[in-house]
Write an enzyme that holds these catalytic residues in place. Structure first.
Site, PDB file in Angstrom:
ATOM      1  CB  SER A  46      -1.006   0.048   1.163  1.00  0.00           C
ATOM      2  OG  SER A  46      -0.399   0.436   2.379  1.00  0.00           O
ATOM      3  CD  GLU A  47       6.316   1.392   1.639  1.00  0.00           C
ATOM      4  OE1 GLU A  47       7.044   1.457   0.618  1.00  0.00           O
ATOM      5  OE2 GLU A  47       6.741   1.085   2.770  1.00  0.00           O
ATOM      6  CG  ASP A 178     -24.012  25.752  11.893  1.00  0.00           C
ATOM      7  OD1 ASP A 178     -23.406  26.795  11.561  1.00  0.00           O
ATOM      8  OD2 ASP A 178     -23.694  24.626  11.485  1.00  0.00           O
ATOM      9  CE  LYS A 201     -25.136  22.648  13.691  1.00  0.00           C
ATOM     10  NZ  LYS A 201     -24.675  21.962  12.469  1.00  0.00           N
ATOM     11  NE  ARG A 203     -22.623  19.291  15.197  1.00  0.00           N
ATOM     12  CZ  ARG A 203     -23.028  18.764  14.049  1.00  0.00           C
ATOM     13  NH1 ARG A 203     -23.132  17.450  13.937  1.00  0.00           N
ATOM     14  NH2 ARG A 203     -23.348  19.530  13.041  1.00  0.00           N
ATOM     15  CG  ASP A 229     -23.185  24.179   5.956  1.00  0.00           C
ATOM     16  OD1 ASP A 229     -22.130  24.761   6.294  1.00  0.00           O
ATOM     17  OD2 ASP A 229     -23.762  23.346   6.678  1.00  0.00           O
TER      18      ASP A 229
END
Length: 325
Positions: A46-47, A178, A201, A203, A229
């Site tokens: 995976s390198e 928000d 909101k 959270r 957003d």
């Protein structure tokens, strides 16, 4: 006179990681500059290995990478590309990250937490980046995390021009989902000459991607409500906000966001939501199978290509946004 004098012509070169080559190709086409041929591969363990197929010595290098999932792999690939450029004597290296990775981890909410957005900036600097370019950072203070110039691009002109052309902004209320997006929503109201509303909101800090309470502050009854957003991730927050607006008498609800992260149940939620339309840009890849009828995708490539041109020509990136940065 001793020594040798030679012309010092600037040389722009574009490089693309493997996360989203289509966006890099679009930027390349708009600029009339070919992408540098690059050999990139993953070894069996995976390198990541990267090598550029032509000389980059003395170049003004722009390394384009969109950080979609798996984020860590694409961050590492871009860091390796920057390191390769530094060791090959590129004159200046600009990291172009349309979606800044780990941007939501920009401060400590509680003890023993990291500030991962700062870590990412440090990694780019250590790898050899001289400059960063990104679109709609989740938090403005991220600009201060990098020890060098940061070009913070706004997608608002791209999104707002589309909204203005399609909807009657005189009957529109811009809504911040928000308290943290109020500044962004305020910029939208200035652009559209519309009214402003805010959703409060709560959270749960122990539960990711879950919102408990909504309160709407502002006049939304009978209005076309535009929720704005910087990103849509799992879409839980923005869909609940849309339902809250419809429950308070909004005529219709649309959403505009820069980054379509669209993780997990996001697509299903948006398809069955109260939104008439969801407008995003292509800072992140959205293959055909992840698109749906309510979704409109606008290209961010013209904005990024103009910003790269301004940086290369030592012009003004701020001028692209009427002096705002």
């Amino acid at each position: 006179m001793s020594g040798v004098k030679k012309p010092n012509d600037k040389h722009l070169m574009l490089f693309s990681g493997r996360a989203y080559p289509e966006l890099a190709a679009e930027i390349s086409s708009l600029m009339g500059v070919g992408l540098v041929p690059t050999r990139a591969l993953n070894y069996a363990n995976s390198e990541i290995y990267v090598r550029f197929e032509e000389s980059v010595r003395g170049s003004d290098a722009f390394v384009i990478q969109s950080h979609a999932a798996p984020v860590n792999e694409w961050v590492m690939e871009q860091l390796i590309m920057v390191d390769a450029l530094k060791r090959a004597s590129a004159k200046r290296i600009t990291v172009v990250a349309p979606f800044y990775p780990y941007a939501r981890q920009d401060k400590k909410h509680r003890g023993r937490e990291p500030i991962s957005a700062r870590l990412i900036a440090d990694l780019f600097k250590t790898a050899g980046a001289n400059r960063l370019m990104s679109v709609d950072l989740h938090a403005a203070q991220i600009q201060g995390f990098f020890d060098g110039p940061v070009d913070h691009l706004w997608a608002l002109p791209v999104l707002a021009d589309y909204v203005t052309a399609k909807y009657d902004t005189a009957q529109m209320t811009v809504v911040s989902p928000d308290a943290g997006r109020v500044r962004l929503a305020d910029m939208w109201t200035d652009r559209l000459n519309s009214s402003l509303a805010i959703i409060h909101k709560r959270r749960d800090p122990d539960v990711a991607n879950q919102v408990a309470v909504h309160e709407v502050v502002g006049d939304v009854e009978g209005k076309v409500c535009l929720l704005v957003d910087d990103m849509i991730d799992t879409a839980g927050t923005i869909c609940q906000a849309g339902e809250a607006l419809m429950a308070r008498g909004a005529a219709k609800v649309i959403a505009a966001a820069t980054h379509p992260v669209l993780s997990g149940p996001a697509i299903e939620r948006l398809q069955s939501s109260a939104f008439e339309e969801v407008i995003v840009t292509n800072t992140l890849p959205l293959p055909p199978e992840r698109r749906f009828p309510k979704l409109t995708v606008l290209s961010i490539a013209p904005l990024i290509s103009r910003a790269i041109h301004e940086v290369f020509e030592d012009g003004s990136v701020t001028s692209l946004f009427g002096g705002q940065s």
